[in-house]
Design an enzyme around this catalytic site. Structure first.
Site, short mmCIF file in Angstrom:
data_model
loop_
_atom_site.label_atom_id
_atom_site.label_comp_id
_atom_site.label_asym_id
_atom_site.label_seq_id
_atom_site.Cartn_x
_atom_site.Cartn_y
_atom_site.Cartn_z
N PRO A 87 28.93 30.78 77.32
CA PRO A 87 29.51 29.41 78.08
C PRO A 87 30.13 28.63 76.87
CG PRO A 87 27.41 29.72 78.92
CD PRO A 87 27.36 30.94 77.62
N VAL A 88 31.07 28.14 77.57
CA VAL A 88 31.91 27.23 76.62
C VAL A 88 31.40 26.02 76.55
CG1 VAL A 88 34.30 26.04 76.36
CG2 VAL A 88 34.28 28.31 76.81
N LEU A 101 25.62 26.76 72.92
CA LEU A 101 25.25 28.02 72.34
C LEU A 101 26.30 28.75 71.33
CD1 LEU A 101 24.10 29.97 75.75
CD2 LEU A 101 22.58 28.82 73.83
N GLY A 102 27.21 27.66 70.74
CA GLY A 102 28.11 28.02 69.53
C GLY A 102 29.20 29.02 70.06
N SER A 103 29.82 28.84 71.30
CA SER A 103 30.79 29.52 71.62
C SER A 103 32.10 29.67 70.88
CB SER A 103 31.34 29.38 73.06
OG SER A 103 31.64 28.08 73.10
N ALA A 112 32.24 28.81 67.51
CA ALA A 112 32.07 29.67 66.28
C ALA A 112 31.77 31.07 66.46
CB ALA A 112 30.76 28.79 65.62
N ALA A 113 31.27 31.27 67.39
CA ALA A 113 31.08 32.89 67.82
C ALA A 113 32.50 33.64 67.85
CB ALA A 113 30.22 33.41 69.04
N ASP A 158 26.15 26.01 63.24
CA ASP A 158 26.79 27.06 64.04
C ASP A 158 27.26 27.98 63.35
OD1 ASP A 158 25.97 24.72 65.77
OD2 ASP A 158 27.65 24.99 66.91
C1 MEV Z 1 26.08 21.37 67.84
O1 MEV Z 1 25.62 22.90 67.98
C2 MEV Z 1 24.89 20.84 66.65
C3 MEV Z 1 25.10 19.51 66.10
O2 MEV Z 1 24.18 19.10 65.55
C4 MEV Z 1 26.68 19.33 65.74
C5 MEV Z 1 26.50 19.80 64.50
O3 MEV Z 1 25.56 20.19 63.75
O4 MEV Z 1 27.64 20.17 63.69
C6 MEV Z 1 25.20 18.27 67.46
#
Ligand code: MEV
Length: 319
Positions: A106-107, A111-113, A115-116, A157
């Site tokens: 999910p965007v 959950l890192g959408s 970057a994935a 991420d």
């Molecule tokens: C985002 O998944 C995590 C944060 O710490 C931002 C980051 O580390 O870039 C909120």
């Protein structure tokens, strides 16, 4: 044709403080994935190679030549990841190709959408040109693109997703992985509210700018929680993790990045018997996680989270 996929990620401890140089722990989540397929569709013709590159992301209704994405939405993360990867591969006149992207992550949910998707596209493109990039190179390209998603990303991420390993992450330092002496179980629940990380990261920055000594002290406390959590995980003392999650959630609440929905899910998990629970990622929405022991409790806790409003629930094992 070349295809690649990349997992989602979840931050166990240390989000936000990680932007300010404190450590954080994150693990890949393989139940959700981003996928990219790249196919050559002919020879490049015409003035601009980007006219001959078609980007298709059916989930978000995007079917467009790369050149149009560049001109109408610049800077666009999908355009940037394609351009930066070709540049890294030293390819300045690619043949015509189509990139098709899909994702079950999910965007804007923590959950890192973003970057994935980047990691999947980078690897699929490298594969098309029969080149291999190291995890470090993939992570570095994805990090540049993350800057378009949310301004000042720590890099956690793209690192955990590119390496697909548990990561003890300190901004700007070489990656360290950590070992999991005894597996533990998490229930991850989505509030269903998309929450752009850019906004919560920006708001924490405003707080920090207004009172640096107060927030540096809060980030130090998060750093201590992370160190204790790492030693608990590495020594198999997973019962210590629940209270540490609760402490980390309280510090994130202080940073104003929780939300009524996240707090409701955290409370529901705890009431249903979770050992500890916290929001994960940027916050204000997105996902939370709960530590479940023994694992047989997980389905009941997942059900309580659904009843409390969770839109999607994942049960996952770490280690
Ligand atoms: C985002 O998944 C995590 C944060 O710490 C931002 C980051 O580390 O870039 C909120």
């Amino acid at each position: 044709m070349s295809a690649a996929s990349a997992p989602g990620k979840i931050i166990l401890f240390g989000e936000h403080a990680v932007v300010y140089g404190r450590p954080a722990l994150a693990v890949p989540v393989t139940q959700v994935q981003a996928n990219a397929t790249v196919e050559k569709t002919g020879e490049f013709q015409g003035e601009n190679w980007a006219d001959s590159v078609l980007v298709a992301a059916p989930d978000i209704g995007l079917f467009s030549p790369l050149s149009r994405i560049q001109s109408e939405h610049a800077p666009h993360p999908l355009a940037a990841v394609i351009e930066n990867t070709l540049q890294r591969l030293g390819i300045d006149r690619p043949p015509a190709f189509r990139v098709t992207i899909g994702s079950t992550i999910p965007v804007a949910s923590g959950l890192g959408s973003g970057a994935a998707v980047s990691v999947a596209v980078i690897r699929a493109l490298a594969g098309l040109f029969e080149r291999s990039l190291s995890d470090e190179q993939v992570s570095a390209i994805a990090h540049e693109v993350e800057k378009l998603h949310h301004g000042t990303p720590s890099g956690i991420d793209n690192t955990v997703i590119a390496y697909a390993k548990p990561v003890y992450f300190v901004r700007g330092e070489p990656i360290q992985t950590f070992s999991v002496a005894r597996p533990f179980y998490l229930v991850i629940a989505d509030t269903g509210q998309a929450a752009p990380t850019r906004e919560s990261v920006g708001d924490v920055r405003k707080l920090w700018e207004a009172d640096k000594s107060r927030w540096e002290a809060v980030f130090d406390k998060v750093g201590e929680v992370v160190q204790e959590a790492r030693s608990a995980i590495e020594s198999g003392q997973t019962s210590r993790l629940g209270p540490l999650m609760d402490a980390n959630h309280a510090l994130l609440q202080e940073m104003t990045v929780s939300s009524p929905e996240l707090d409701r899910l955290v409370l529901a998990a705890k009431t249903a018997g979770a050992d500890g629970a916290k929001l994960s990622g940027g916050g204000r929405g997105g996902n939370m996680l709960a530590l479940v022991h023994p694992k047989e409790k997980a389905p009941a806790i997942a059900e309580s989270l659904r009843k409390a409003g969770a839109k999607n629930v994942i049960i996952t094992q770490v280690g």
